[in-house]
Motif scaffolding. Structure first.
Motif, PDB file in Angstrom:
ATOM      1  N   VAL A  96       3.582   3.076   0.735  1.00  0.00           N
ATOM      2  CA  VAL A  96       3.412   2.756  -0.679  1.00  0.00           C
ATOM      3  C   VAL A  96       3.470   4.066  -1.449  1.00  0.00           C
ATOM      4  N   ILE A  97       4.157   4.039  -2.575  1.00  0.00           N
ATOM      5  CA  ILE A  97       4.250   5.213  -3.434  1.00  0.00           C
ATOM      6  C   ILE A  97       3.240   5.039  -4.559  1.00  0.00           C
ATOM      7  N   SER A  98       2.342   6.002  -4.679  1.00  0.00           N
ATOM      8  CA  SER A  98       1.312   5.922  -5.701  1.00  0.00           C
ATOM      9  C   SER A  98       0.868   7.321  -6.095  1.00  0.00           C
ATOM     10  N   ALA A  99       0.861   7.574  -7.374  1.00  0.00           N
ATOM     11  CA  ALA A  99       0.407   8.870  -7.866  1.00  0.00           C
ATOM     12  C   ALA A  99      -1.106   8.978  -7.839  1.00  0.00           C
ATOM     13  N   ASP A 100      -1.784   7.830  -7.980  1.00  0.00           N
ATOM     14  CA  ASP A 100      -3.248   7.862  -8.066  1.00  0.00           C
ATOM     15  C   ASP A 100      -3.961   7.152  -6.914  1.00  0.00           C
ATOM     16  N   GLY A 101      -3.208   6.586  -5.968  1.00  0.00           N
ATOM     17  CA  GLY A 101      -3.809   5.903  -4.826  1.00  0.00           C
ATOM     18  C   GLY A 101      -4.264   4.482  -5.117  1.00  0.00           C
ATOM     19  N   LYS A 102      -4.075   4.024  -6.338  1.00  0.00           N
ATOM     20  CA  LYS A 102      -4.502   2.676  -6.723  1.00  0.00           C
ATOM     21  C   LYS A 102      -3.356   1.843  -7.288  1.00  0.00           C
ATOM     22  N   ASN A 103      -2.595   2.444  -8.184  1.00  0.00           N
ATOM     23  CA  ASN A 103      -1.472   1.747  -8.802  1.00  0.00           C
ATOM     24  C   ASN A 103      -0.217   1.959  -7.976  1.00  0.00           C
ATOM     25  N   ILE A 104       0.559   0.906  -7.816  1.00  0.00           N
ATOM     26  CA  ILE A 104       1.779   0.979  -7.010  1.00  0.00           C
ATOM     27  C   ILE A 104       2.934   1.417  -7.902  1.00  0.00           C
ATOM     28  N   ASP A 105       3.496   2.580  -7.577  1.00  0.00           N
ATOM     29  CA  ASP A 105       4.661   3.087  -8.306  1.00  0.00           C
ATOM     30  C   ASP A 105       5.959   2.656  -7.624  1.00  0.00           C
ATOM     31  N   VAL A 126      -0.388  -5.604  -0.783  1.00  0.00           N
ATOM     32  CA  VAL A 126      -1.351  -6.590  -1.255  1.00  0.00           C
ATOM     33  C   VAL A 126      -2.076  -5.981  -2.445  1.00  0.00           C
ATOM     34  N   VAL A 127      -2.190  -6.750  -3.525  1.00  0.00           N
ATOM     35  CA  VAL A 127      -2.873  -6.249  -4.715  1.00  0.00           C
ATOM     36  C   VAL A 127      -4.075  -7.119  -5.042  1.00  0.00           C
ATOM     37  N   ASP A 128      -5.054  -6.492  -5.655  1.00  0.00           N
ATOM     38  CA  ASP A 128      -6.245  -7.166  -6.152  1.00  0.00           C
ATOM     39  C   ASP A 128      -6.465  -6.660  -7.571  1.00  0.00           C
ATOM     40  N   ASN A 129      -6.336  -7.554  -8.530  1.00  0.00           N
ATOM     41  CA  ASN A 129      -6.422  -7.165  -9.946  1.00  0.00           C
ATOM     42  C   ASN A 129      -5.453  -6.032 -10.280  1.00  0.00           C
ATOM     43  N   GLY A 130      -4.248  -6.116  -9.746  1.00  0.00           N
ATOM     44  CA  GLY A 130      -3.216  -5.130 -10.030  1.00  0.00           C
ATOM     45  C   GLY A 130      -3.322  -3.827  -9.270  1.00  0.00           C
ATOM     46  N   LYS A 131      -4.347  -3.678  -8.443  1.00  0.00           N
ATOM     47  CA  LYS A 131      -4.556  -2.441  -7.689  1.00  0.00           C
ATOM     48  C   LYS A 131      -4.253  -2.663  -6.208  1.00  0.00           C
ATOM     49  N   LEU A 132      -3.786  -1.634  -5.534  1.00  0.00           N
ATOM     50  CA  LEU A 132      -3.453  -1.702  -4.119  1.00  0.00           C
ATOM     51  C   LEU A 132      -4.677  -2.075  -3.291  1.00  0.00           C
ATOM     52  N   ALA A 133      -4.517  -3.104  -2.446  1.00  0.00           N
ATOM     53  CA  ALA A 133      -5.625  -3.580  -1.618  1.00  0.00           C
ATOM     54  C   ALA A 133      -5.234  -3.703  -0.146  1.00  0.00           C
ATOM     55  N   GLY A 134      -4.064  -3.178   0.217  1.00  0.00           N
ATOM     56  CA  GLY A 134      -3.600  -3.253   1.597  1.00  0.00           C
ATOM     57  C   GLY A 134      -2.101  -3.460   1.636  1.00  0.00           C
ATOM     58  N   ILE A 135      -1.587  -3.680   2.832  1.00  0.00           N
ATOM     59  CA  ILE A 135      -0.163  -3.965   3.009  1.00  0.00           C
ATOM     60  C   ILE A 135      -0.020  -4.830   4.250  1.00  0.00           C
ATOM     61  N   VAL A 136       0.901  -5.778   4.207  1.00  0.00           N
ATOM     62  CA  VAL A 136       1.187  -6.602   5.383  1.00  0.00           C
ATOM     63  C   VAL A 136       2.660  -6.444   5.736  1.00  0.00           C
ATOM     64  N   SER A 137       2.915  -6.493   7.017  1.00  0.00           N
ATOM     65  CA  SER A 137       4.285  -6.394   7.510  1.00  0.00           C
ATOM     66  C   SER A 137       4.646  -7.691   8.220  1.00  0.00           C
ATOM     67  N   ILE A 138       5.907  -7.865   8.443  1.00  0.00           N
ATOM     68  CA  ILE A 138       6.358  -9.043   9.176  1.00  0.00           C
ATOM     69  C   ILE A 138       5.748  -9.037  10.578  1.00  0.00           C
ATOM     70  N   MET A 139       5.518  -7.860  11.149  1.00  0.00           N
ATOM     71  CA  MET A 139       4.897  -7.768  12.471  1.00  0.00           C
ATOM     72  C   MET A 139       3.462  -8.280  12.435  1.00  0.00           C
TER      73      MET A 139
END
Length: 143
Positions: A39-48, A106-119
């Motif tokens: 995930v690309i993020s300048a602040d660790g919360k918002n997804i760029d 995965v986002v929660d209220n617009g903020k990064l909350a994780g990531i899921v892969s097909i695996m």
């Protein structure tokens, strides 16, 4: 069943790099984290954006070896497909298939909350099938 179940099992950490990172740093991070996307993020919360192994390969084809000194912002996808922890796994699986993607932040209220892969989804489904098979064997042996 929801994405929340996957996050409960694997955790909510999502590997992040800033938009200013160089592609050689991305390659190092992909190897270190043993993942196929960051995930690309300048602040660790918002997804760029998001960058995947596929993006790096396409950059290599376009720029040659010079791609290693390009920044993430040169190759990343900015129109990121996301989901929430409350989304159904089957729906996210269909989304991945429809959009030909293998990673969904995965986002929660617009903020990064994780990531899921097909695996992650395949592992969950395999576990479900194994549990169902065991339940059937148990049922049959008790009758």
């Amino acid at each position: 069943m929801t994405i929340k179940r996957i996050l409960k099992s694997k955790g909510t950490d999502a590997p992040i790099v800033p938009p200013s990172a160089r592609i050689h740093e991305v390659i190092d991070a992909l190897e270190l984290e043993d993942v196929g996307a960051l995930v690309i993020s300048a602040d660790g919360k918002n997804i760029d954006g998001i960058i995947t192994e596929r993006d790096v390969v396409r950059g290599l084809q376009k720029y040659g070896a010079d791609v290693l000194e390009h920044t993430v912002s040169d190759l990343m996808t900015t129109d990121v497909i996301t989901c929430t922890a409350d989304d159904a796994v089957i729906g996210v699986m269909a989304l991945m298939d429809d959009r030909n993607i293998r990673h969904v932040p995965v986002v929660d209220n617009g903020k990064l909350a994780g990531i899921v892969s097909i695996m992650d989804i395949v592992k969950l489904r395999l576990n479900e099938v194994q549990n169902e098979a065991e339940a059937m064997r148990s049922y049959i042996s008790n009758t």
